[in-house]
Write a protein that holds these residues in place. Structure first.
Motif, mmCIF file in Angstrom:
data_model
loop_
_atom_site.group_PDB
_atom_site.id
_atom_site.type_symbol
_atom_site.label_atom_id
_atom_site.label_comp_id
_atom_site.label_asym_id
_atom_site.label_seq_id
_atom_site.Cartn_x
_atom_site.Cartn_y
_atom_site.Cartn_z
ATOM 1 N N VAL A 33 6.213 38.927 60.623
ATOM 2 C CA VAL A 33 5.916 37.955 61.680
ATOM 3 C C VAL A 33 7.164 37.149 62.019
ATOM 4 O O VAL A 33 7.470 36.910 63.195
ATOM 5 N N ALA A 34 7.898 36.736 60.991
ATOM 6 C CA ALA A 34 9.131 35.976 61.217
ATOM 7 C C ALA A 34 10.163 36.824 61.948
ATOM 8 O O ALA A 34 10.886 36.326 62.838
ATOM 9 N N LEU A 91 8.990 27.323 48.376
ATOM 10 C CA LEU A 91 9.628 28.636 48.482
ATOM 11 C C LEU A 91 9.637 29.092 49.930
ATOM 12 O O LEU A 91 8.605 29.075 50.613
ATOM 13 N N SER A 92 10.808 29.489 50.412
ATOM 14 C CA SER A 92 10.911 30.030 51.766
ATOM 15 C C SER A 92 11.955 31.132 51.783
ATOM 16 O O SER A 92 12.728 31.296 50.833
ATOM 17 N N PHE A 93 11.972 31.898 52.884
ATOM 18 C CA PHE A 93 12.767 33.117 52.944
ATOM 19 C C PHE A 93 13.548 33.167 54.249
ATOM 20 O O PHE A 93 13.025 32.802 55.307
ATOM 21 N N LEU A 120 2.897 30.426 57.715
ATOM 22 C CA LEU A 120 1.597 31.076 57.681
ATOM 23 C C LEU A 120 0.878 30.641 56.404
ATOM 24 O O LEU A 120 1.453 29.909 55.585
ATOM 25 N N GLU A 121 -0.347 31.093 56.226
ATOM 26 C CA GLU A 121 -1.090 30.675 55.035
ATOM 27 C C GLU A 121 -1.706 31.864 54.312
ATOM 28 O O GLU A 121 -2.458 32.651 54.901
ATOM 29 N N ASN A 122 -1.347 31.979 53.029
ATOM 30 C CA ASN A 122 -1.971 32.925 52.115
ATOM 31 C C ASN A 122 -1.969 34.344 52.659
ATOM 32 O O ASN A 122 -3.002 35.004 52.746
ATOM 33 N N VAL A 123 -0.795 34.814 53.030
ATOM 34 C CA VAL A 123 -0.632 36.174 53.550
ATOM 35 C C VAL A 123 0.327 36.941 52.644
ATOM 36 O O VAL A 123 1.138 36.334 51.934
ATOM 37 N N PRO A 124 0.255 38.267 52.633
ATOM 38 C CA PRO A 124 1.248 39.037 51.869
ATOM 39 C C PRO A 124 2.653 38.722 52.361
ATOM 40 O O PRO A 124 2.876 38.501 53.556
ATOM 41 N N LYS A 125 3.612 38.691 51.450
ATOM 42 C CA LYS A 125 4.983 38.347 51.807
ATOM 43 C C LYS A 125 5.541 39.306 52.860
ATOM 44 O O LYS A 125 6.300 38.913 53.744
ATOM 45 N N GLU A 126 5.149 40.575 52.784
ATOM 46 C CA GLU A 126 5.634 41.550 53.764
ATOM 47 C C GLU A 126 5.175 41.178 55.167
ATOM 48 O O GLU A 126 5.917 41.318 56.148
ATOM 49 N N ASN A 173 14.972 35.326 70.586
ATOM 50 C CA ASN A 173 16.429 35.449 70.512
ATOM 51 C C ASN A 173 17.029 34.395 69.589
ATOM 52 O O ASN A 173 18.056 33.773 69.899
ATOM 53 N N MET A 174 16.370 34.182 68.452
ATOM 54 C CA MET A 174 16.870 33.264 67.441
ATOM 55 C C MET A 174 17.807 34.011 66.502
ATOM 56 O O MET A 174 17.710 35.228 66.333
ATOM 57 N N ASP A 175 18.702 33.281 65.869
ATOM 58 C CA ASP A 175 19.576 33.908 64.875
ATOM 59 C C ASP A 175 18.838 34.107 63.553
ATOM 60 O O ASP A 175 18.957 35.162 62.920
ATOM 61 N N TYR A 176 18.074 33.088 63.161
ATOM 62 C CA TYR A 176 17.349 33.173 61.891
ATOM 63 C C TYR A 176 16.021 32.434 62.000
ATOM 64 O O TYR A 176 15.881 31.457 62.740
ATOM 65 N N ILE A 177 15.053 32.909 61.210
ATOM 66 C CA ILE A 177 13.800 32.210 61.006
ATOM 67 C C ILE A 177 13.649 31.996 59.505
ATOM 68 O O ILE A 177 13.843 32.929 58.707
ATOM 69 N N ILE A 178 13.297 30.793 59.114
ATOM 70 C CA ILE A 178 12.977 30.499 57.718
ATOM 71 C C ILE A 178 11.464 30.524 57.586
ATOM 72 O O ILE A 178 10.770 29.723 58.222
ATOM 73 N N ALA A 179 10.963 31.465 56.788
ATOM 74 C CA ALA A 179 9.529 31.709 56.695
ATOM 75 C C ALA A 179 8.976 31.176 55.378
ATOM 76 O O ALA A 179 9.588 31.371 54.320
ATOM 77 N N ASN A 180 7.834 30.518 55.456
ATOM 78 C CA ASN A 180 7.177 30.083 54.225
ATOM 79 C C ASN A 180 5.666 30.154 54.366
ATOM 80 O O ASN A 180 5.130 30.375 55.455
ATOM 81 N N ASP A 181 4.995 29.985 53.226
ATOM 82 C CA ASP A 181 3.548 30.145 53.141
ATOM 83 C C ASP A 181 2.945 28.818 52.697
ATOM 84 O O ASP A 181 3.355 28.247 51.679
ATOM 85 N N LEU A 182 1.962 28.326 53.458
ATOM 86 C CA LEU A 182 1.318 27.059 53.129
ATOM 87 C C LEU A 182 0.678 27.102 51.745
ATOM 88 O O LEU A 182 0.631 26.090 51.038
#
Length: 258
Positions: A199-200, A226-228, A188-194, A208-217
């Motif tokens: 969304v992730a 940085l990703s989570f 996503l882009e320029n959104v609050p981390k929460e 039905n994924m095990d994990y999503i790695i989320a990051n901000d453009l």
């Protein structure tokens, strides 16, 4: 990792407007290649599905992946190509699927000249076709489509392309790879981390994924890689600052799978 089999998707997808022009994105495929390198160094077998531009980019030579007999490269171009490649590979057994490709959200459906569409609409209105549905029917399926089987002229000042949605590949992964650990990505882009985490989390549950790695453009543009790590329960208190960090976590998950 000697007996582990990893499937990785990488790079952009290309959606063609005509035989020459295409819609794509800025993904380089570097993350997928770096992850492949790490897994291969520890003896895993890796299948890498990526656009031809990734295979021609020189990154394979840079990271020492050329002529590695444990690396299977599957070159694709479009989202549908990747769909078919993923479906085909699902006939084999994989321990983990890392879907890091930046799959395009849209693809061209057809092209037209604005002048031609204006003429078609004017004639329709003259013939009494004035309701919203009648006008929308013309806009979404006009008779004045440009032939895109060859190169469209370079001198069309009002060429317009109608886009439509591509297939969401992530929604098929669990059906295809029932026993694999599935890791996807969300940008996503320029959104609050929460908000990014939520969304992730929802993406993880929906597909039905095990994990999503989320990051901000926004972070990427600032030079912060940085990703989570997120699963269906939310943020897992794991941050990544490099592809190596992502690999270390993925490696740990694969080894725990046994």
């Amino acid at each position: 990792m000697e007996n582990k089999r990893i499937l990785i998707t990488a790079g952009p997808t290309n959606e063609y407007i005509d035989e020459v022009m295409k819609i794509t994105n800025m993904s380089t495929g570097r993350l997928g290649i770096e992850l492949s390198k790490h897994f291969l160094e520890e003896g895993a077998s890796v299948t890498l599905i990526a656009t031809r531009s990734v295979f021609r980019s020189g990154l394979f030579e840079k990271y020492g992946l050329a002529n590695n007999d444990k690396l299977k490269g599957v070159p694709i171009e479009t989202t549908m190509d990747m769909y078919n490649a993923l479906e085909s590979e699902s006939r084999d057994t994989y321990d983990m699927v890392i879907h890091s490709s930046a799959v395009g959200d849209y693809k061209p459906e057809f092209s037209f000249r604005m002048e031609d569409l204006a003429t078609e609409l004017a004639q329709a209105i003259h013939d009494g076709k004035t309701t919203r549905d009648e006008i929308l029917s013309i806009l979404t399926d006009p008779n004045c489509k440009v032939n895109d089987d060859t190169k469209i002229s370079s001198y069309e000042p009002n060429l317009t392309v109608k886009l439509t949605l591509t297939t969401k590949l992530i929604s098929h992964l669990r059906d295809w790879y029932k026993d694999a650990i599935l890791i996807g990505f969300k940008l996503l882009e320029n959104v609050p981390k929460e908000h990014l985490m939520e969304v992730a989390r929802k993406l993880c549950i929906k597909n039905n994924m095990d994990y999503i790695i989320a990051n901000d453009l926004h972070d990427l543009r600032q030079g912060q890689h940085l990703s989570f790590l997120v699963n269906e329960d939310g943020y897992q208190d794991v941050e990544f600052h490099s592809p190596t960090d992502i690999y270390e976590t993925a490696r740990s998950l694969v080894l725990k799978k046994d």
